[in-house]
Design an enzyme around this catalytic site. Sequence first.
Site, PDB file in Angstrom:
ATOM      1  N   TRP A 146      37.868  26.681  51.674  1.00  0.00           N
ATOM      2  CA  TRP A 146      37.019  26.413  52.842  1.00  0.00           C
ATOM      3  C   TRP A 146      36.336  25.043  52.786  1.00  0.00           C
ATOM      4  O   TRP A 146      35.750  24.609  53.766  1.00  0.00           O
ATOM      5  CB  TRP A 146      35.940  27.500  52.968  1.00  0.00           C
ATOM      6  CG  TRP A 146      35.200  27.734  51.679  1.00  0.00           C
ATOM      7  CD1 TRP A 146      35.438  28.725  50.775  1.00  0.00           C
ATOM      8  CD2 TRP A 146      34.139  26.936  51.130  1.00  0.00           C
ATOM      9  NE1 TRP A 146      34.590  28.604  49.700  1.00  0.00           N
ATOM     10  CE2 TRP A 146      33.786  27.509  49.889  1.00  0.00           C
ATOM     11  CE3 TRP A 146      33.456  25.799  51.563  1.00  0.00           C
ATOM     12  CZ2 TRP A 146      32.790  26.970  49.069  1.00  0.00           C
ATOM     13  CZ3 TRP A 146      32.456  25.267  50.751  1.00  0.00           C
ATOM     14  CH2 TRP A 146      32.136  25.854  49.518  1.00  0.00           C
ATOM     15  N   ASN A 147      36.340  24.368  51.626  1.00  0.00           N
ATOM     16  CA  ASN A 147      35.520  23.143  51.555  1.00  0.00           C
ATOM     17  C   ASN A 147      36.145  21.954  52.280  1.00  0.00           C
ATOM     18  O   ASN A 147      35.438  21.059  52.737  1.00  0.00           O
ATOM     19  CB  ASN A 147      35.135  22.801  50.108  1.00  0.00           C
ATOM     20  CG  ASN A 147      36.314  22.601  49.202  1.00  0.00           C
ATOM     21  OD1 ASN A 147      37.441  22.948  49.539  1.00  0.00           O
ATOM     22  ND2 ASN A 147      36.074  22.046  48.035  1.00  0.00           N
ATOM     23  N   ALA A 172      41.438  29.593  54.279  1.00  0.00           N
ATOM     24  CA  ALA A 172      40.304  30.408  53.839  1.00  0.00           C
ATOM     25  C   ALA A 172      39.747  31.182  55.030  1.00  0.00           C
ATOM     26  O   ALA A 172      39.666  30.657  56.140  1.00  0.00           O
ATOM     27  CB  ALA A 172      39.228  29.522  53.240  1.00  0.00           C
ATOM     28  N   SER A 224      39.526  28.454  43.453  1.00  0.00           N
ATOM     29  CA  SER A 224      38.851  28.668  42.176  1.00  0.00           C
ATOM     30  C   SER A 224      39.851  28.943  41.052  1.00  0.00           C
ATOM     31  O   SER A 224      40.967  29.432  41.287  1.00  0.00           O
ATOM     32  CB  SER A 224      37.902  29.856  42.306  1.00  0.00           C
ATOM     33  OG  SER A 224      38.633  31.020  42.620  1.00  0.00           O
ATOM     34  N   GLU A 245      45.613  23.664  42.242  1.00  0.00           N
ATOM     35  CA  GLU A 245      44.492  22.704  42.242  1.00  0.00           C
ATOM     36  C   GLU A 245      43.238  23.551  42.108  1.00  0.00           C
ATOM     37  O   GLU A 245      42.785  24.148  43.077  1.00  0.00           O
ATOM     38  CB  GLU A 245      44.439  21.932  43.565  1.00  0.00           C
ATOM     39  CG  GLU A 245      45.652  21.089  43.863  1.00  0.00           C
ATOM     40  CD  GLU A 245      45.695  19.809  43.054  1.00  0.00           C
ATOM     41  OE1 GLU A 245      44.720  19.538  42.311  1.00  0.00           O
ATOM     42  OE2 GLU A 245      46.693  19.097  43.140  1.00  0.00           O
ATOM     43  N   LEU A 246      42.675  23.604  40.888  1.00  0.00           N
ATOM     44  CA  LEU A 246      41.609  24.584  40.626  1.00  0.00           C
ATOM     45  C   LEU A 246      40.257  23.902  40.412  1.00  0.00           C
ATOM     46  O   LEU A 246      40.055  22.770  40.828  1.00  0.00           O
ATOM     47  CB  LEU A 246      42.027  25.449  39.434  1.00  0.00           C
ATOM     48  CG  LEU A 246      43.428  26.068  39.591  1.00  0.00           C
ATOM     49  CD1 LEU A 246      43.813  26.876  38.370  1.00  0.00           C
ATOM     50  CD2 LEU A 246      43.532  26.912  40.845  1.00  0.00           C
ATOM     51  N   CYS A 279      35.670  19.906  44.510  1.00  0.00           N
ATOM     52  CA  CYS A 279      36.070  20.183  43.121  1.00  0.00           C
ATOM     53  C   CYS A 279      35.980  18.927  42.267  1.00  0.00           C
ATOM     54  O   CYS A 279      36.084  19.008  41.052  1.00  0.00           O
ATOM     55  CB  CYS A 279      37.452  20.817  43.078  1.00  0.00           C
ATOM     56  SG  CYS A 279      38.631  19.952  44.081  1.00  0.00           S
ATOM     57  N   GLU A 374      30.886  25.061  37.605  1.00  0.00           N
ATOM     58  CA  GLU A 374      30.910  24.178  38.761  1.00  0.00           C
ATOM     59  C   GLU A 374      29.677  24.492  39.608  1.00  0.00           C
ATOM     60  O   GLU A 374      29.502  25.636  40.040  1.00  0.00           O
ATOM     61  CB  GLU A 374      32.168  24.512  39.575  1.00  0.00           C
ATOM     62  CG  GLU A 374      32.986  23.338  39.899  1.00  0.00           C
ATOM     63  CD  GLU A 374      34.237  23.691  40.700  1.00  0.00           C
ATOM     64  OE1 GLU A 374      34.603  24.862  40.824  1.00  0.00           O
ATOM     65  OE2 GLU A 374      34.831  22.738  41.193  1.00  0.00           O
ATOM     66  N   GLU A 451      49.063  16.218  44.158  1.00  0.00           N
ATOM     67  CA  GLU A 451      49.158  16.049  45.608  1.00  0.00           C
ATOM     68  C   GLU A 451      48.891  14.598  45.951  1.00  0.00           C
ATOM     69  O   GLU A 451      47.898  14.028  45.507  1.00  0.00           O
ATOM     70  CB  GLU A 451      48.148  16.972  46.310  1.00  0.00           C
ATOM     71  CG  GLU A 451      48.513  18.438  46.091  1.00  0.00           C
ATOM     72  CD  GLU A 451      47.597  19.433  46.804  1.00  0.00           C
ATOM     73  OE1 GLU A 451      46.448  19.085  47.106  1.00  0.00           O
ATOM     74  OE2 GLU A 451      48.061  20.561  47.041  1.00  0.00           O
TER      75      GLU A 451
HETATM   76  P1  ADP Z   1      36.458  29.236  46.697  1.00  0.00           P
HETATM   77  O1  ADP Z   1      35.696  29.456  45.431  1.00  0.00           O
HETATM   78  O2  ADP Z   1      36.708  27.841  47.059  1.00  0.00           O
HETATM   79  O3  ADP Z   1      36.043  30.123  47.824  1.00  0.00           O
HETATM   80  P2  ADP Z   1      38.657  30.997  46.265  1.00  0.00           P
HETATM   81  O4  ADP Z   1      39.549  30.789  45.100  1.00  0.00           O
HETATM   82  O5  ADP Z   1      37.821  32.196  46.325  1.00  0.00           O
HETATM   83  O6  ADP Z   1      37.876  29.649  46.332  1.00  0.00           O
HETATM   84  O7  ADP Z   1      39.477  30.932  47.606  1.00  0.00           O
HETATM   85  C1  ADP Z   1      40.445  29.963  47.876  1.00  0.00           C
HETATM   86  C2  ADP Z   1      41.515  30.577  48.739  1.00  0.00           C
HETATM   87  O8  ADP Z   1      42.110  31.645  48.021  1.00  0.00           O
HETATM   88  C3  ADP Z   1      41.002  31.159  50.044  1.00  0.00           C
HETATM   89  O9  ADP Z   1      41.970  30.938  51.060  1.00  0.00           O
HETATM   90  C4  ADP Z   1      40.916  32.634  49.737  1.00  0.00           C
HETATM   91  O10 ADP Z   1      41.044  33.437  50.876  1.00  0.00           O
HETATM   92  C5  ADP Z   1      42.141  32.786  48.857  1.00  0.00           C
HETATM   93  N1  ADP Z   1      42.140  34.012  48.022  1.00  0.00           N
HETATM   94  C6  ADP Z   1      41.117  34.573  47.372  1.00  0.00           C
HETATM   95  N2  ADP Z   1      41.528  35.695  46.739  1.00  0.00           N
HETATM   96  C7  ADP Z   1      42.846  35.834  46.991  1.00  0.00           C
HETATM   97  C8  ADP Z   1      43.855  36.793  46.648  1.00  0.00           C
HETATM   98  N3  ADP Z   1      43.583  37.830  45.889  1.00  0.00           N
HETATM   99  N4  ADP Z   1      45.113  36.589  47.112  1.00  0.00           N
HETATM  100  C9  ADP Z   1      45.394  35.525  47.881  1.00  0.00           C
HETATM  101  N5  ADP Z   1      44.501  34.601  48.246  1.00  0.00           N
HETATM  102  C10 ADP Z   1      43.247  34.750  47.819  1.00  0.00           C
END
Ligand code: ADP
Length: 473
Positions: A146-147, A172, A224, A245-246, A279, A374, A451
């Site tokens: 979402w960022n 997201a 994440s 990309e974590l 990030c 973070e 990327e």
């Molecule tokens: P942030 O900490 O930036 O919110 P997330 O890792 O929670 O990051 O989310 C990043 C993306 O991963 C979002 O599009 C979220 O919907 C998706 N996501 C989170 N959990 C899952 C899952 N179990 N399977 C697929 N996508 C997921």
Amino acid sequence: MRCYVDGEWISADSGDTLEVLDPATGELVDTVPALGAKETRRAIEAAAAALPSWRSLTAADRAAVMMRLHGLMRSRTDELARLLTREQGKPLAEARAEILSGADFLEFYAEEAKRITGDVIPADRAGRRLVVIRQPVGVVAAITPWNFPSSMILRKIAPALAAGCTVVVKPAELTPLSALALGGLAEEAGVPAGVLNIVTGEPSVIGRELLESPVVRKLSFTGSTEVGRHLTRGSADTLKRVSMELGGNAPFLVFDDADLDLAVRGAVAAKFRNAGQTCISANRIYVQDRVHDEFARRLADAASSLRLGHGLDPATDVGPLISSAAVTKVEGLLAGAVAAGARVVTGGRSPGGRFFEPTVLTGVRDDLALGCEEIFGPVAPVYSFTDEDSVVARANATEFGLAAYVYTEDYRRAWRVGEALEYGMVGVNDSAIVTAAAPFGGIKASGSGREGSRYGIEDYTELKYLCLGGLGS
Ligand code: ADP
């Protein structure tokens, strides 16, 4: 808005929707479909059906479609930026910059499509030729955070489309509107039906279909580290290729020979852009003893002059955090540091809602959550250090390895420290490191894959070796 699947605008079979809220006000901006497993499978099938003809186009023809999309993004920048700010909260100027940055990726990879070349290897024996070609990996799933609701998608789909892949994007759930707007522009630009599909809904439901499908040959994820690990494990059964990309925990090193004006400006950008929700945000600012107090004072002055507000207000420098949970998390990290003796030089609290004041801290202990996790908020901890070796060791003492920054006027030190930092990217006297021309990505728990740049296309192509025999001597 509705989802974009196989060139059609669809609702969920169940009729269920998700609400998208303005993070600054909590108001409803729009709703999007909560698609289920069945609709996700339709999107995957559409991408598979569109693949043969899309990959068979000439690179120039694919590039022409991409450049039409690029042109539409540039001509609608303001409209796209306003939508982005409404769902994500960042100031309009940053939203505009994000739209243009995403468009840059389309232009860069439209050009790069024409340079996906192979090799002719000198043969090991007479009568044959050894040739290497590069082909698209196939159907790609892209899961984005979402960022950066727009540019994170373009960083994935631009190289994918250039390489001849077709894509299913899952944006997201907090910020799906920019993604769906992009779908509208893709349709207008003449991206053929099924080449780009955009699905919204419950992440685990859509995620499971994408992971379990043997048709999806590659997963590109930004988000994440925890979810990245889950998705990497989930890709194992079908042996998908993955790009991850974590998270990051960027150190920002300021040596006592640095240009302090430049360093303060760099730190403000690297810390407070997007309210610290990137990030590659500076997470730990290390300043050498002799200039520590002056740097902290100047950074605090700059931070206290930043205006908090709604992103659509042109006077706003820093918008809200994405959720109240994000505010609670930042408050917790800050409280832990203060309880352990840190001093708040400026800021330090939420003035209400999802806002958080730009904050500068000194005297923070290294072992606290604030320095190990973070922060993802506008809080800048300033640490002091005495010598180069010890600060490099402290900078590297994290599981993450995405971005690092070094400020020094000594070119030998810049090389030495730049090479010693265990990170995928190092900004030397510059914190604006993101560009379509350079490879963005991390090592260690920050993931794999790149990327941007010519390296970025490699994630979307497979090598094929052809051994052509029977050619005589
Ligand atoms: P942030 O900490 O930036 O919110 P997330 O890792 O929670 O990051 O989310 C990043 C993306 O991963 C979002 O599009 C979220 O919907 C998706 N996501 C989170 N959990 C899952 C899952 N179990 N399977 C697929 N996508 C997921």
